[in-house]
Enzyme design. Structure first.
Site, PDB file in Angstrom:
ATOM      1  N   ASP A 188     -11.230  -0.566   3.210  1.00  0.00           N
ATOM      2  CA  ASP A 188     -10.457  -0.378   4.432  1.00  0.00           C
ATOM      3  C   ASP A 188      -9.664   0.919   4.340  1.00  0.00           C
ATOM      4  OD1 ASP A 188     -11.015  -2.366   6.121  1.00  0.00           O
ATOM      5  OD2 ASP A 188      -9.292  -3.623   5.665  1.00  0.00           O
ATOM      6  N   ASP A 207      -8.211  -6.886   4.930  1.00  0.00           N
ATOM      7  CA  ASP A 207      -6.926  -7.557   5.133  1.00  0.00           C
ATOM      8  C   ASP A 207      -6.944  -8.482   6.336  1.00  0.00           C
ATOM      9  OD1 ASP A 207      -7.110  -5.668   7.100  1.00  0.00           O
ATOM     10  OD2 ASP A 207      -5.223  -4.648   6.646  1.00  0.00           O
TER      11      ASP A 207
END
Length: 1129
Positions: free
Chosen positions: A414, A748
């Site tokens: 990410d 996340d």
């Protein structure tokens, strides 16, 4: 964008649906789910159309028997729960210690060892003679203890980690409260207690507990990245306002973006960025957006890790070696027996027992061959590393993930919060020229950027003109927070400035106005989007020239600066002011709410550039990954421009000409998406778990890329996947795994959960990560930091090396033990090493050696080499060379001591010579006694010419006649020769243990030996215990009763042992053998030749073959993905 399929309840007939509606409620659960589903899949404003079909929210208030002002009454909760469900998450009890222990026992090697221990105990006790039966159980029990310790260490470690994880989730869960109206009263409830029809207060920063519809809204925006991957703020508004926006833009539908029209639907699992309001709960529990994803992940599928594959291959090959050795020894013994029987021409009942003993010896060989210490070494190594990794902010939930990370060659990371700090900072200022700000410096000077006479203008326009705050916690616009943080670094306290500069008029920011302003005294200060502010400016307050007019050259210079900042993916903000004389019109404004005074005669102060900056350690960590042979890809929901800029900055994107930056939908369209390997369709009826598949008689779904050839062309060059949705990330991970790569994924958001679970190692963010993401991950990054992943790689490689070191050490012992057992049993009809001695040797191997080798600290040098291949055999050619070389050396020494010790090992006169046991039997202590023909006994006339060499003390001679056994039956004094053999064997293992510290032919095996203080302590401890055992062990340890060995004999043992160090030096000079069977796992070499031919150069670096491991089946089976509906956002 995550897409879901409505539950099976949607397929209910009309009559069933009416039945479900109940008496008071005139809308079904399925109708509400349909509206939410339309919001998730929206291309224009489909959820508004669905709400319009039920006559809007006013009708919903009535049909759900609630009040927008007073909330639920509370008199129908039971009926409401029956019809619409509850928001309680299914409680999955953590596994008990016993369950974890039984789970550890499911390991193949553990079961083999358990069976071996039982067989060894039963046969040992049942066949031993009366004198030895009391000790016959020891060897089998030692194996059982190894299994017991190993399984318990695994279970204890898993139990502790699971409790830590539960504690982490409980802390997060305890904060999940919402404010609801019940019977006209505002009360705080845990989000699990909300029900359909509840009216919930919306406030900034809250997490949406269930799927809801907005009832009241004021400047409401949401962050839906956790659910849909959209990183931009999503506007939310009431149904009526959204409907009006839709009607205005209906004619421009084809040119509008997905979120140009605000939505009235709040998706569960998302967060409120700004604004306030009220919402009505529509869908709860497993039927909500977050609930559906949680239910997808509820199925547990046992996954085989690369380490398990390799260890099972080792176990199978060692087993084959043991079986072959056992078959050979049985054949030789039977042939010898047959020759003896033919020669003697006799066959008695005792001969049947002798034949049975041959079978027992064969089984003993198999038991000796099994590397019972290997599971314990692996377990100790993993357990120790998980404890230490916690200090590096890696909370390991699945122990095997530690080692797996060592082989990772692909990391899909990410951006926000992992590579970047997830915090906006001012990084550039333009006034006359573009100036960079040292964002990592905690102390700055405003004079560097503005002269003193401009300080007040800057402070008023940037921090007084704002509503954000950083104390007691950060609150408000991230852009404003960035400006406050910059001011604080310059020593400016924003609260004091706001108290000092009091505004008479405040004009707040709105998404339509795109600016905010204040009037302080007789000055208007304003900030907003740089292009808009610049349009209203006709003067520039230059730091070097004072106030000047903005002519075409100056304007071009400013625009170029804005363009330069934008190319670096900076958010540009213009700061300006206007001195008022009292005659200005402060009331006129346009339809967007922008006052005329804000749009003209402004003086530009500066253009500032703001962005979410990289974590300072990220570029170095990415560079370390590249050095370590790990390909890092950025997979983000951000747009291509932002993603490309960040990727360049952190070193992921270096050569733009040879790198691909794709958007998720485009990537999936080109590769055809993920399909079932058997059905060739995205959705099919193949079960998602093995138990269901077995019941239905269908194959387990195995995901594959539809257009594998196109994937092979794309993925070696793909560095950035922007605008990534969950199915895009999942497809990328699936394709990489298919091609034999070991893949790590960071995430996340709730939408990252399928990819996190699919990957070999899933890293979830401990701070920013959602609960669903954390539950799907193998490792949790407690600091949300990419550099922690690099530390995990170091630990993984260290674990892998530790296991290989132990393997080299133990397989050497096993080869020697099996060969020695084979030779001694055939020639001498006895075991060279007694069971109690083997127990001590196994203890050295199993516990001490594994503990010492497992606690080696990882070094940065581990990142200087490429990752090990997923399918490589754990015993390398170099290791095989050392195992075989050391085994040959040890066998030679053992055979010399066994058959020729009487020729060179000195023996010495002792008090035992006059002992009653030795009186007349000195030939059992000395090999060169004087035999007195007259009295028919062995004597020692002097100890210079006679009685100075150790006796030949095998139980039987090679011809089968009794030797030392005759003396032992009377005296129970173990022989000095076999004490020497035992001691020398241990010394050779001790020095070879030191050799095992280095497995890559490194010249200095002692390098860094004191960095792990436990290693020298264990070496010294083993030596000390061996001295005690040999000296005082006596009959218990089958050592010479009279204080073991003399110092001269000890020196011979140590000399033979230290010879292992010399042998290693010589082996380093030999070339590594080229053995094809060591290049692949246990005979699967041709498993996937076609894939290897099709694979790209990057894929072919993982040479060998592919093992098709059935992993967690496609979570996309229930994700309604249709490639033709994809749009590039």
């Amino acid at each position: 964008m995550l897409q879901v399929v409505l539950s099976d309840e949607q397929n209910l007939s009309i009559s069933q649906e009416l039945f479900h509606q109940g008496g008071n409620f005139r809308i079904s659960k399925q109708s509400l789910m349909k509206i939410v589903s339309a919001a998730q899949e929206r291309l224009f404003a489909e959820e508004i159309d669905e709400l319009e079909n039920i006559n809007g929210l006013q009708n919903l208030e009535m049909t759900l028997c609630t009040s927008f002002q007073k909330g639920l009454k509370g008199d129908d909760f039971q009926e409401r729960e029956i019809l619409f469900g509850n928001n309680r998450k299914p409680v999955i009890p953590p596994k008990t210690y016993i369950q974890l222990l039984l789970q550890a026992l499911e390991d193949f090697i553990m079961r083999v060892l358990l069976v071996a221990s039982i067989v060894s105990i039963v046969i040992g006790v049942s066949t031993a003679d009366d004198d030895h039966r009391s000790l016959a159980w020891i060897e089998g029990f030692a194996i059982f203890i190894a299994v017991f310790v190993c399984c318990n260490v695994t279970a204890i470690n898993d139990y502790q980690k699971e409790r830590q994880f539960q504690s982490l989730n409980q802390m997060a869960d305890s904060r999940k409260t919402v404010t609801v109206w019940r019977d006209g009263q505002k009360i705080d409830l845990h989000q699990s207690l909300v029900m359909v029809g509840d009216i919930i207060q919306i406030f900034e920063g809250m997490e949406i507990p269930a799927d809801c519809f907005v009832v009241e809204a004021a400047e409401l925006t949401c962050d839906e990245s956790a659910m849909t991957g959209e990183t931009d703020p999503i506007k939310k508004d009431t149904y009526e306002n959204c409907k009006r926006s839709r009607d205005k833009l209906k004619d421009q539908q084809n040119s509008c973006g997905r979120h140009d029209i605000p939505s009235p639907v709040m998706l569960s699992g998302t967060k409120v960025l700004s604004g306030e309001g009220k919402m009505i709960v529509a869908v709860v529990g497993d039927s909500s957006c977050v609930g559906k994803i949680s239910s997808l992940l509820a199925t547990e599928e046992v996954q085989t890790t690369p380490l398990q594959e390799k260890l099972e291959a080792i176990a199978q090959d060692v087993g084959k070696f043991g079986l072959a050795s056992a078959a050979l020894i049985l054949l030789i013994l039977l042939l010898r027996f047959a020759v003896e029987r033919i020669k003697e021409n006799s066959f008695e009942k005792d001969h049947v027992k002798e034949m049975l003993n041959f079978i027992i010896i064969s089984i003993t060989v198999i038991v000796v061959a099994i590397p019972e210490g290997l599971p314990l070494a692996v377990t100790l190594s993993l357990a120790y590393s998980t404890k230490r990794m916690l200090k590096d902010n890696n909370l390991v939930r699945k122990m095997a993930a530690c080692e797996t990370m060592g082989g990772a060659d692909m990391v899909c990371s990410d951006k926000t919060g992992t590579l970047t700090q997830n915090k906006m900072f001012m990084v550039s200022i333009w006034n006359d020229s573009l100036m960079d700000i040292d964002v990592y410096n905690e102390q700055l000077n405003l004079n560097t950027y503005f002269p003193a006479q401009m300080h007040e203008l800057y402070v008023q326009s940037s921090i007084v003109n704002g509503t954000a705050m950083i104390r007691p916690e950060e609150k408000g616009s991230k852009t404003e927070v960035a400006m406050i943080l910059f001011a604080e670094k310059c020593g400016i306290i924003y609260e004091k400035e706001r108290e000092h500069h009091v505004a008479s008029v405040k004009i707040p920011f709105s998404s339509k106005r795109k600016r905010m302003a204040m009037i302080i005294g007789k000055r208007l200060v304003i900030k907003g989007a740089s292009e808009i502010i610049l349009d209203g400016c006709n003067k520039l307050h230059s730091k070097s020239r004072g106030i000047i007019s903005i002519d075409s050259n100056v304007r071009q210079s400013i625009e170029k600066a804005i363009e330069s900042m934008a190319s670096q993916s900076l958010r540009t903000i213009g700061l300006a002011y206007r001195e008022l004389n009292g005659s200005e019109d402060l009331t006129s404004k346009n339809d967007k709410g922008v006052y005329d005074v804000e749009t003209e005669n402004l003086t530009l102060i500066a253009i500032v550039g703001i962005k979410d900056i990289l974590r300072p350690e990220v570029p170095g960590a990415v560079a370390n990954c590249k050095t370590a042979g790990i390909k890092v890809r950025m997979v983000t929901g951000d747009n291509k421009i932002t993603a490309r800029a960040i990727a360049k900055e952190c070193g992921i994107l270096i050569d733009e000409e040879r790198s691909l930056v794709l958007e998720g939908p485009d990537f999936v369209n080109r590769i055809g998406g993920v399909v079932c390997k058997w059905c060739k369709t995205a959705s099919c009826d193949c079960p998602r778990d093995q138990s269901t598949a077995k019941q239905l008689g269908k194959p387990v779904r195995v995901d594959t890329i539809k257009n594998g050839e196109e994937f092979d062309k794309i993925y070696p060059l793909l560095d950035v996947l922007a605008r990534s949705r969950p199915e895009d990330k999942y497809a990328l991970v699936t394709g990489l795994l298919e091609r034999g790569h070991v893949v790590a994924v960071t995430g996340d958001g709730t939408n990252d959960a399928p990819a996190l679970k699919k990957a070999d190692v899933g890293f979830a963010m401990g701070i920013a990560g959602t609960e669903v993401a954390r539950e799907s991950a193998s490792i949790i990054l407690l600091d949300d930091n990419f550099s922690s992943i690099v530390k995990a790689v170091m630990w993984g490689r260290n674990i892998y090396d530790s296991i290989k070191k132990f393997l080299q050490f133990q397989l050497t012992v096993n080869v020697v033990a099996v060969t020695l057992t084979l030779i001694s049993s055939v020639l001498l009809k006895q075991e060279v090493l007694e069971p109690i001695q083997m127990l001590w040797i196994n203890l050295i191997m199993d516990t001490f050696a594994s503990l010492a080798l497992a606690t080696e600290t990882p070094t940065p040098e581990l990142l200087q080499r490429k990752p090990h291949n997923r399918n490589e055999y754990m015993v390398s050619e170099k290791m095989f060379k050392h195992i075989l070389g050391q085994a040959i050396y040890q066998m030679i020494i053992m055979l010399i001591l066994l058959f020729s010790a009487q020729s060179f090992v000195p023996e010495y006169k002792g008090s035992e010579d006059s002992n009653a046991d030795f009186e007349g039997n000195l030939e059992y202590k000395y090999s060169n006694t004087y035999y007195d023909e007259a009295i028919k006994i062995h004597l020692c006339p002097n100890y210079q010419e006679y009685c100075n060499l150790v006796s030949f003390s095998t139980d039987y001679f090679v011809d089968g006649s009794e030797n030392y056994e005759t003396f032992y039956k009377k005296s129970y004094i173990p022989s000095r020769q076999f004490t020497m053999i035992f001691n020398t064997f241990v010394m050779m293992q001790l020095f070879n243990f030191i050799n095992a510290r280095r497995i890559k032919d490194e010249p200095n095996i002692f390098q860094g030996i004191f960095t792990n203080i436990l290693f020298p302590i264990i070496v010294i401890g083993i030596l000390a215990l061996q001295i005690i055992i040999v000296t005082f062990g006596g009959i218990v340890f089958h050592c010479y009763t009279f204080f073991g060995l003399r110092i001269q004999q000890w020196l011979i043992c140590v000399a033979f042992g230290s010879g292992s160090l010399i042998v290693r030096v010589l082996l380093r000079l030999l070339p590594d053998p080229k053995l094809s069977f060591l290049n692949k796992l246990g005979g699967h070499g041709h498993a996937n030749e076609e894939v290897s031919k099709l694979a790209s150069p990057t894929a072919q670096n993982n040479t060998g073959y592919q093992i098709q491991v059935i992993r967690q089946e496609s979570e996309l089976a229930n994700l309604n993905y249709h490639p033709q509906e994809s749009r590039v956002m």
